[in-house]
Write an enzyme that holds these catalytic residues in place. Structure first.
Site, PDB file in Angstrom:
ATOM      1  N   PHE A  31       1.275  -3.549   4.106  1.00 33.11           N
ATOM      2  CA  PHE A  31       1.376  -4.698   4.577  1.00 33.11           C
ATOM      3  C   PHE A  31       2.747  -5.137   4.556  1.00 33.11           C
ATOM      4  O   PHE A  31       3.535  -4.899   3.590  1.00 33.11           O
ATOM      5  CB  PHE A  31       0.568  -5.742   3.824  1.00 33.11           C
ATOM      6  N   HIS A  65      -2.430   8.348   6.198  1.00 35.78           N
ATOM      7  CA  HIS A  65      -2.881   7.193   5.445  1.00 35.78           C
ATOM      8  C   HIS A  65      -4.353   6.855   5.672  1.00 35.78           C
ATOM      9  O   HIS A  65      -4.966   6.503   4.580  1.00 35.78           O
ATOM     10  CB  HIS A  65      -1.983   6.149   6.151  1.00 35.78           C
ATOM     11  N   LYS A  67      -9.151   8.603   1.814  1.00 36.07           N
ATOM     12  CA  LYS A  67      -9.466   7.264   1.721  1.00 36.07           C
ATOM     13  C   LYS A  67     -11.364   7.291   2.320  1.00 36.07           C
ATOM     14  O   LYS A  67     -12.078   6.238   1.795  1.00 36.07           O
ATOM     15  CB  LYS A  67      -8.978   6.092   2.456  1.00 36.07           C
ATOM     16  N   CYS A  88       0.804  -1.273  -0.222  1.00 35.85           N
ATOM     17  CA  CYS A  88      -0.047   0.042   0.069  1.00 35.85           C
ATOM     18  C   CYS A  88       0.914   1.361   0.037  1.00 35.85           C
ATOM     19  O   CYS A  88       0.452   2.531  -0.131  1.00 35.85           O
ATOM     20  CB  CYS A  88      -0.996   0.115   1.150  1.00 35.85           C
ATOM     21  N   HIS A 127      -9.866   2.571  -0.390  1.00 34.45           N
ATOM     22  CA  HIS A 127      -8.233   2.244  -0.320  1.00 34.45           C
ATOM     23  C   HIS A 127      -7.981   1.553  -1.482  1.00 34.45           C
ATOM     24  O   HIS A 127      -7.999   0.233  -1.720  1.00 34.45           O
ATOM     25  CB  HIS A 127      -8.101   1.435   0.706  1.00 34.45           C
ATOM     26  N   GLU A 169      -0.583   6.012  13.501  1.00 37.33           N
ATOM     27  CA  GLU A 169       0.028   7.082  12.915  1.00 37.33           C
ATOM     28  C   GLU A 169      -0.205   8.471  13.593  1.00 37.33           C
ATOM     29  O   GLU A 169       0.536   9.452  13.378  1.00 37.33           O
ATOM     30  CB  GLU A 169      -0.354   7.469  11.421  1.00 37.33           C
TER      31      GLU A 169
END
Length: 421
Positions: free
Chosen positions: A405, A309, A341, A169, A346, A320
């Site tokens: 990931f 994110h 997002k 990602c 996403h 975050e």
């Protein structure tokens, strides 16, 4: 001193926004484009919604042979690249082709085509060995993600460095960061870069279902992705592409180019901890922010906006938030943060580039897009997340961050054109 990389062209295909203008209008309005899945029958699955692009390759100008040869992710990239090239004003056919590069990001490659061809070739899984006589002759291209970057190279006539970046990602940030490095080191004068993804298929949906990462708010898809909200229950998958034209600053100035922003810094770190898990302290993301700011010669107080994110999972939001506090100190509480997002879902390897493209709105319009669907803030996420409504504010320096990931943490710094070196 190394050369400076600037963004001179942008092309976007996103949920709710075909083209850069439509995409920016959606973000500025704080409007969500996530909806019930229409690409396939999603009724058997836990999460049945996504951010889908209203994209028809024929209408977008691709011919029958291109449509058959290319996976949907490649189609999205090629069309977005066409918009970016036209927007930049670069006459690619007049450039030295050895000074033109490509750096494209994608997380899951040609998933939709691979799954489709496996179903056909195996007779819906009845045969262990796939009979290639029943599959398209382009199956090899689907197995090899680098063919996506090759398509962009053919489009631009690029004979310089051409690469495919696949870091989950964070791919859409990392591809742009690497492109800026190519310009800084003198390997290219112009680089076509960005991210693309078309993961909306049963196999991808069930993979996210199994790890309970996706939202189950199926009765209200537009409100499903809720970054930093106490009632959030997971991410919403999506597709899309954003392609940028990066140029050496002096090269762009000589031709009088429009400058969207400078890529002032980039860094990536890995937590080496867990495939999907995150340390709540956010140390590795904070380290990436520190390194990016040092490269950009920016102090924490110089940061006017952070694009988060913001996946809509509890562990990401808290991770975050902690990273911003660790890296920016007290200034974190005075810095607007928002997550796109919440509006477009996403799109894995594409989203980082879509978020970069969206950040350019802040420079162009003196407007910070909001975090949609943020009605009940999580008390553990106590920063300024610009809820629901865009905010008028001048932005001279922005950070956009991503988590992937495998533990990847990437950060890109954007600076208003004309800022200090």
């Amino acid at each position: 001193m190394s050369r400076r990389a600037v963004i001179t062209g942008v092309g976007v295909l996103a949920p709710g926004g075909n083209g850069t203008k439509e995409y920016w209008d959606l973000l500025a309005a704080g409007r969500s484009a996530t909806r019930a899945i229409t690409h396939f029958d999603a009724s058997p699955y836990r999460s049945r919604m996504a951010g889908e692009c209203d994209f028809d390759p024929g209408t977008a100008g691709l011919g029958p042979q291109q449509i058959r040869r290319m996976d949907r992710a490649t189609q999205l990239a090629v069309v977005a690249a066409g918009e970016a090239m036209a927007d930049s004003g670069v006459e690619f056919d007049r450039l030295d082709p050895t000074r033109v590069g490509v750096g494209l990001g994608c997380a899951v490659g040609s998933t939709t085509s691979l799954e489709r061809e496996y179903i056909v070739g195996s007779d819906r899984g009845r045969h262990w060995e796939v009979d290639q006589a029943y599959t398209l002759p382009h199956l090899y291209d689907y197995f090899t993600p680098s063919t996506m970057a090759a398509e962009l190279a053919w489009l631009a006539g690029a004979e310089g460095p051409v690469s495919m970046v696949s870091t989950g990602c964070t791919s859409g940030i990392d591809s742009v960061g690497h492109a800026a490095e190519l310009i800084a080191e003198g390997s290219a004068d112009v680089v076509l870069t960005g991210g693309t993804e078309a993961p909306l298929s049963p196999i991808t949906t069930v993979c996210f279902d199994v790890i309970r990462a996706s939202s189950t708010r199926n009765d209200d898809p537009a409100q499903a992705c809720r970054p930093f909200d106490l009632t959030r229950d997971g991410l919403v998958l999506a597709e899309g592409a954003a392609v940028l034209v990066l140029e050496d600053l002096e090269h762009a100035r000589r031709r009088g180019a429009r400058l969207y922003a400078e890529v002032a810094g980039y860094a990536s770190r890995c937590n080496a901890y867990h495939m999907t898990g995150l340390h709540p302290e956010g140390r590795e993301m904070a380290m990436a922010i520190d390194a990016t700011l040092a490269q950009a010669r920016l102090a924490p107080e110089d940061v006017d906006y952070v694009n988060a994110h913001g996946s809509g999972t509890k562990q990401n939001d808290r991770h975050e938030t902690a990273a911003f506090k660790r890296a920016l100190g007290r200034h974190a509480y005075d810095t607007p943060v928002s997550g796109f997002k919440s509006m477009v879902g996403h799109s894995l390897g594409a989203i980082g580039s879509l978020e970069i493209a969206g950040c350019l709105l802040a420079f162009e319009k003196d407007l910070i897009p909001p975090t949609a669907n943020l009605h009940e803030p999580d008390p553990e996420c106590d920063l300024d997340y610009v809820p629901l409504v865009a905010r008028e504010q001048r932005v001279d320096a922005a950070l956009t961050v991503g988590s992937g990931f495998g533990g990847f943490q990437s950060v890109l710094a954007l600076r208003r054109p004309g800022g200090k070196a």
